[in-house]
Design a protein around this motif. Structure first.
Motif, PDB file in Angstrom:
ATOM      1  N   VAL A 176      33.469  -8.094 -49.759  1.00  0.00           N
ATOM      2  CA  VAL A 176      33.938  -7.012 -48.891  1.00  0.00           C
ATOM      3  C   VAL A 176      33.886  -7.529 -47.454  1.00  0.00           C
ATOM      4  O   VAL A 176      32.895  -8.113 -47.027  1.00  0.00           O
ATOM      5  CB  VAL A 176      33.070  -5.750 -49.072  1.00  0.00           C
ATOM      6  N   TYR A 177      34.956  -7.278 -46.714  1.00  0.00           N
ATOM      7  CA  TYR A 177      35.237  -8.022 -45.486  1.00  0.00           C
ATOM      8  C   TYR A 177      35.554  -7.035 -44.376  1.00  0.00           C
ATOM      9  O   TYR A 177      36.286  -6.071 -44.597  1.00  0.00           O
ATOM     10  CB  TYR A 177      36.440  -8.901 -45.807  1.00  0.00           C
ATOM     11  N   GLY A 178      34.979  -7.231 -43.163  1.00  0.00           N
ATOM     12  CA  GLY A 178      35.264  -6.251 -42.136  1.00  0.00           C
ATOM     13  C   GLY A 178      34.882  -6.632 -40.727  1.00  0.00           C
ATOM     14  O   GLY A 178      34.745  -7.806 -40.406  1.00  0.00           O
ATOM     15  N   SER A 179      34.675  -5.595 -39.884  1.00  0.00           N
ATOM     16  CA  SER A 179      34.458  -5.805 -38.457  1.00  0.00           C
ATOM     17  C   SER A 179      33.666  -4.662 -37.845  1.00  0.00           C
ATOM     18  O   SER A 179      33.500  -3.602 -38.438  1.00  0.00           O
ATOM     19  CB  SER A 179      35.798  -5.884 -37.706  1.00  0.00           C
ATOM     20  N   ILE A 180      33.216  -4.916 -36.617  1.00  0.00           N
ATOM     21  CA  ILE A 180      32.767  -3.851 -35.725  1.00  0.00           C
ATOM     22  C   ILE A 180      33.977  -3.485 -34.865  1.00  0.00           C
ATOM     23  O   ILE A 180      34.554  -4.347 -34.206  1.00  0.00           O
ATOM     24  CB  ILE A 180      31.603  -4.321 -34.848  1.00  0.00           C
ATOM     25  N   VAL A 181      34.382  -2.220 -34.882  1.00  0.00           N
ATOM     26  CA  VAL A 181      35.668  -1.867 -34.277  1.00  0.00           C
ATOM     27  C   VAL A 181      35.574  -1.519 -32.800  1.00  0.00           C
ATOM     28  O   VAL A 181      36.576  -1.552 -32.098  1.00  0.00           O
ATOM     29  CB  VAL A 181      36.337  -0.700 -35.030  1.00  0.00           C
ATOM     30  N   ALA A 182      34.396  -1.156 -32.312  1.00  0.00           N
ATOM     31  CA  ALA A 182      34.236  -0.848 -30.901  1.00  0.00           C
ATOM     32  C   ALA A 182      33.495  -1.993 -30.225  1.00  0.00           C
ATOM     33  O   ALA A 182      32.591  -2.587 -30.793  1.00  0.00           O
ATOM     34  CB  ALA A 182      33.471   0.459 -30.713  1.00  0.00           C
ATOM     35  N   GLY A 183      33.892  -2.293 -29.032  1.00  0.00           N
ATOM     36  CA  GLY A 183      33.233  -3.344 -28.274  1.00  0.00           C
ATOM     37  C   GLY A 183      33.833  -3.395 -26.892  1.00  0.00           C
ATOM     38  O   GLY A 183      35.059  -3.379 -26.749  1.00  0.00           O
ATOM     39  N   ASP A 184      33.006  -3.405 -25.902  1.00  0.00           N
ATOM     40  CA  ASP A 184      33.459  -3.298 -24.524  1.00  0.00           C
ATOM     41  C   ASP A 184      34.629  -4.250 -24.240  1.00  0.00           C
ATOM     42  O   ASP A 184      34.485  -5.466 -24.299  1.00  0.00           O
ATOM     43  CB  ASP A 184      32.288  -3.597 -23.583  1.00  0.00           C
ATOM     44  N   ARG A 185      35.801  -3.673 -23.973  1.00  0.00           N
ATOM     45  CA  ARG A 185      37.039  -4.374 -23.589  1.00  0.00           C
ATOM     46  C   ARG A 185      37.725  -5.088 -24.756  1.00  0.00           C
ATOM     47  O   ARG A 185      38.787  -5.663 -24.573  1.00  0.00           O
ATOM     48  CB  ARG A 185      36.784  -5.391 -22.467  1.00  0.00           C
ATOM     49  N   TYR A 186      37.137  -5.058 -25.970  1.00  0.00           N
ATOM     50  CA  TYR A 186      37.713  -5.829 -27.066  1.00  0.00           C
ATOM     51  C   TYR A 186      38.169  -4.947 -28.236  1.00  0.00           C
ATOM     52  O   TYR A 186      38.405  -5.447 -29.325  1.00  0.00           O
ATOM     53  CB  TYR A 186      36.706  -6.860 -27.570  1.00  0.00           C
ATOM     54  N   CYS A 187      38.287  -3.643 -28.024  1.00  0.00           N
ATOM     55  CA  CYS A 187      38.626  -2.742 -29.127  1.00  0.00           C
ATOM     56  C   CYS A 187      39.973  -3.085 -29.758  1.00  0.00           C
ATOM     57  O   CYS A 187      40.098  -3.139 -30.983  1.00  0.00           O
ATOM     58  CB  CYS A 187      38.617  -1.293 -28.655  1.00  0.00           C
ATOM     59  N   ASP A 188      41.001  -3.299 -28.931  1.00  0.00           N
ATOM     60  CA  ASP A 188      42.328  -3.614 -29.469  1.00  0.00           C
ATOM     61  C   ASP A 188      42.299  -4.933 -30.237  1.00  0.00           C
ATOM     62  O   ASP A 188      42.914  -5.059 -31.306  1.00  0.00           O
ATOM     63  CB  ASP A 188      43.357  -3.686 -28.348  1.00  0.00           C
ATOM     64  N   TYR A 189      41.593  -5.912 -29.702  1.00  0.00           N
ATOM     65  CA  TYR A 189      41.486  -7.218 -30.359  1.00  0.00           C
ATOM     66  C   TYR A 189      40.800  -7.087 -31.710  1.00  0.00           C
ATOM     67  O   TYR A 189      41.275  -7.621 -32.723  1.00  0.00           O
ATOM     68  CB  TYR A 189      40.713  -8.167 -29.448  1.00  0.00           C
ATOM     69  N   GLU A 190      39.680  -6.341 -31.757  1.00  0.00           N
ATOM     70  CA  GLU A 190      38.955  -6.159 -33.010  1.00  0.00           C
ATOM     71  C   GLU A 190      39.774  -5.338 -34.005  1.00  0.00           C
ATOM     72  O   GLU A 190      39.741  -5.590 -35.214  1.00  0.00           O
ATOM     73  CB  GLU A 190      37.600  -5.478 -32.759  1.00  0.00           C
ATOM     74  N   PHE A 191      40.509  -4.361 -33.510  1.00  0.00           N
ATOM     75  CA  PHE A 191      41.354  -3.543 -34.372  1.00  0.00           C
ATOM     76  C   PHE A 191      42.433  -4.399 -35.027  1.00  0.00           C
ATOM     77  O   PHE A 191      42.687  -4.297 -36.230  1.00  0.00           O
ATOM     78  CB  PHE A 191      41.968  -2.412 -33.547  1.00  0.00           C
ATOM     79  N   GLU A 192      43.067  -5.266 -34.249  1.00  0.00           N
ATOM     80  CA  GLU A 192      44.089  -6.153 -34.797  1.00  0.00           C
ATOM     81  C   GLU A 192      43.488  -7.101 -35.837  1.00  0.00           C
ATOM     82  O   GLU A 192      44.101  -7.367 -36.882  1.00  0.00           O
ATOM     83  CB  GLU A 192      44.755  -6.952 -33.677  1.00  0.00           C
ATOM     84  N   LYS A 193      42.299  -7.622 -35.554  1.00  0.00           N
ATOM     85  CA  LYS A 193      41.633  -8.496 -36.518  1.00  0.00           C
ATOM     86  C   LYS A 193      41.343  -7.747 -37.817  1.00  0.00           C
ATOM     87  O   LYS A 193      41.506  -8.305 -38.908  1.00  0.00           O
ATOM     88  CB  LYS A 193      40.328  -9.040 -35.938  1.00  0.00           C
ATOM     89  N   LEU A 194      40.900  -6.492 -37.680  1.00  0.00           N
ATOM     90  CA  LEU A 194      40.576  -5.717 -38.880  1.00  0.00           C
ATOM     91  C   LEU A 194      41.820  -5.450 -39.708  1.00  0.00           C
ATOM     92  O   LEU A 194      41.768  -5.454 -40.949  1.00  0.00           O
ATOM     93  CB  LEU A 194      39.895  -4.408 -38.491  1.00  0.00           C
TER      94      LEU A 194
END
Length: 322
Positions: free
Chosen positions: A243-261
């Motif tokens: 099972v594979y995932g991410s932390i979706v909130a992060g100061d200034r990196y939300c869009d980047y993490e969302f795209e990665k997810l």
């Protein structure tokens, strides 16, 4: 009797086809999240355990498994024993619910919606589960977890390893003992192991995963890269147990993490991995009060700034639509 035979035959067909596991009821890739129990009374999106967007596995629009963060792992035998009478040892949100019955009712609501509830131990909050306990303490901890499963009608347990930086990796054999002992006591409950990432770098993870994979329903990476998934597969971990995932909130990196997810969810679907996991349902929101420095719509460590439930709706759609 004929109806019973038909039901049994259909169940056998589904099991053989790989669409259904009669123990975990979860071989279709699922969506999993963490619920920050300390947010229970704050009135934010996802704060109320009884009002989460839960859907059955294979459905769109919500998630299937919620991990209650975090049950307190005790450092000594005395603390393990004391946990039996301390609500905060179950999860910080329990004391905010005022009584156990409200907690149990919230779990029933999730079950009625077709979802599953696990309780998480360890992580950055409390360290690797059991790392400071001796043999007697480990046995007490195992039975305490079993009691929690029964007392609150939980579906399983999520054991979260600490970051395993230099000096933090302690006693992998203790985690192995906990997992294998829990499986013997709870043959029909879910048991998952969550670790940060990079199993090829931190061999400690594989020291836990390899001897327990038969007794684990799956392993989860709340961070991670494509190479981490590849490494697990190359080292004999079944795809359905990754099972594979991410932390979706992060100061200034939300869009980047969302795209990665999004890319991770696409990999899960394409390769028929076990599912997608993310932290957290509480941060999947436009605005989360309690952090006065954060503005509505702003990307911070506590909120994505996107419309409520955007992350979970997107993941669910990717996994469940052709």
């Amino acid at each position: 009797m004929e109806l019973l035979k038909i039901i049994c035959f259909v169940s056998w067909i589904l099991s053989c086809s790989g669409l259904y596991n009669p123990i975990t009821r979860m071989t279709i890739p699922h969506v999993e999240t963490y619920w920050e129990s300390w947010d229970q009374t704050h009135g934010n999106y996802g704060s109320n355990l009884s009002n989460l967007p839960v859907v059955p596995v294979g459905s769109s629009g919500g998630f299937n498994v919620v991990n209650l963060a975090f049950a307190r792992d005790a450092a000594t035998i005395e603390e393990v024993l004391a946990c039996d009478i301390s609500p905060d040892c179950v999860t910080p949100g329990l004391s905010d619910m005022k009584d156990n019955e409200a907690f149990k009712q919230a779990i029933k609501v999730i079950h009625d919606a077709g979802g599953f509830v696990k309780i998480s131990f360890g992580g950055v909050t409390y360290g690797t589960p059991g790392e400071t306990l001796d043999e007697v303490g480990l046995e007490l901890l195992v039975h305490r977890i079993e009691s929690l499963m029964n007392d609150y009608d939980l579906d399983g347990v999520d054991l979260v390893l600490d970051g395993c930086a230099v000096g933090k990796c302690k006693h992998p054999e203790n985690v192995v003992y906990i997992i294998n002992s829990l499986r013997a006591l709870m043959p029909n409950k879910m048991i998952s192991l969550t670790f940060p990432h990079q199993p090829e770098r931190y061999h400690y993870y594989m020291d836990v995963i390899t001897p327990t994979i038969e007794n684990l329903d799956y392993v989860s990476m709340i961070w991670g890269f494509e190479s981490d998934v590849d490494y697990l597969i190359e080292n004999g971990i079944p795809k359905s147990k990754i099972v594979y995932g991410s932390i979706v909130a992060g100061d200034r990196y939300c869009d980047y993490e969302f795209e990665k997810l999004i890319h991770k969810a696409e990999r899960v679907k394409a390769d028929e991995l076990g599912g997608v996991i993310y932290w957290s349902i509480n941060s999947d929101t436009y605005y989360r009060n309690g952090h006065p420095e954060d503005e509505p719509g702003e990307c911070t460590d506590y909120q994505t700034g996107k419309e409520d439930g955007t992350v979970i709706k997107t993941i669910s759609y990717i996994l469940n639509h052709d």
